[in-house]
Write a protein that holds these residues in place. Sequence first.
Motif, short mmCIF file in Angstrom:
data_model
loop_
_atom_site.label_atom_id
_atom_site.label_comp_id
_atom_site.label_asym_id
_atom_site.label_seq_id
_atom_site.Cartn_x
_atom_site.Cartn_y
_atom_site.Cartn_z
N GLU A 46 -78.71 10.25 -4.79
CA GLU A 46 -78.09 11.43 -4.20
C GLU A 46 -77.75 12.51 -5.24
O GLU A 46 -77.75 13.70 -4.93
N LYS A 47 -77.49 12.08 -6.47
CA LYS A 47 -77.08 13.02 -7.51
C LYS A 47 -78.15 14.06 -7.83
O LYS A 47 -77.84 15.19 -8.20
N SER A 48 -79.41 13.70 -7.69
CA SER A 48 -80.50 14.61 -8.06
C SER A 48 -80.40 15.96 -7.35
O SER A 48 -80.64 17.01 -7.94
N PHE A 49 -80.05 15.93 -6.06
CA PHE A 49 -79.99 17.16 -5.27
C PHE A 49 -78.57 17.64 -4.99
O PHE A 49 -78.37 18.77 -4.55
N ASN A 50 -77.60 16.77 -5.23
CA ASN A 50 -76.25 17.07 -4.73
C ASN A 50 -75.15 17.08 -5.79
O ASN A 50 -73.97 17.18 -5.43
N GLN A 51 -75.51 16.98 -7.04
CA GLN A 51 -74.48 17.03 -8.07
C GLN A 51 -74.83 18.09 -9.11
O GLN A 51 -75.92 18.07 -9.69
N VAL A 52 -73.90 19.00 -9.32
CA VAL A 52 -74.12 20.11 -10.25
C VAL A 52 -72.96 20.16 -11.24
O VAL A 52 -71.79 20.09 -10.84
N VAL A 53 -73.28 20.28 -12.52
CA VAL A 53 -72.26 20.45 -13.55
C VAL A 53 -72.43 21.83 -14.17
O VAL A 53 -73.51 22.17 -14.68
N LEU A 54 -71.37 22.63 -14.10
CA LEU A 54 -71.38 23.98 -14.66
C LEU A 54 -70.34 24.06 -15.78
O LEU A 54 -69.42 23.24 -15.83
#
Length: 333
Positions: A46-54
């Motif tokens: 799930e992290k591939s499309f749904n986790q973002v680090v800014l």
Amino acid sequence: MTEVIKIVNDIKSKNYKPIYFLCGEETYYIDRISDLIEKSVLTEDEKSFNQVVLYGRDTTVEEIVSTAKRFPMMADYQVVIVKEAQNLSKTFEKFESYAVNPQLTTILVFAYRDKPDGRKKIFKTIKDKGVWFESKKLYDNQVPDWIVKVLKGQNYGIEPKAAAMLAEFLGTDLAKINNELEKLKIVFPEGHIFTPKNIEENIGFSKDYNVFELKSALATRNQQKAYAIIHNFAANPKDNPIVVVSGQMFAFFAQLLQYHGLKDKSKFNAAKALGVNPFFMDEYATASKNYPMRKVSQIIEIIRDMDVKSKGVGSGSMKEADMLKELVYKIFN
């Protein structure tokens, strides 16, 4: 610490909030909670499309809001983590409109490594809609108890003197302390009770030549031991900076002055009043007999004078090692 436990338990129970604002001068808990969300909310797929680090220095409030408003793909949530969010402090109030009506399928985390002005409207809104957590730095005298509690929660123990040694050697940087505790846990099995010898052998901390033992030598008027420690400090000035030594000595004698003024000097009452572990109260009782209140007041002034000299005021060409030797001499005489 109770607040941290509740936040962690809620995350582990999947009781998520749409906004997590983690702030404060002590970054240890900010990083721990942020890392927990980053690692546990979504599966690896799930992290591939749904986790973002800014990162605050490389993004804007507008970009964060735009990202947070997206819907998750083939998952219940998306996670947006903004690290170094304090870099957005000048424009953070633009986040108000999103904070009022956050996307409930987004878990938005701000790691704000500073102390913001919590009175501002935006932060009041965040407190209402999500989790506001301020991680405050511990005082020096709170660190040993913190070490005891952390280890107890991990099924380890530690002797009071060993905890005090760790706190003195590592200071109030909880991340640094935790790293050293993790190293100790690799060496020793669960259930072990750490001793001063364990600390000395595994962290490179001398149990004989340190500020902790210097304070003990002064308290008991053990001149031979005190001068031996000072000579060791003189040979290793980088490991024993004068500002640290004088600061610890000042704190000890300031507490001793406070001890003199207590009406109830029973061990547990005095320990609570001074903010130290009851284990060390016999040392304060001994010191109070060796140093009357008037002498303690004089010692505090002597330490203050040396602190000024150590900063180059009125010291001439006097070396730090000589300043320490003079300080110990004046304490004993």
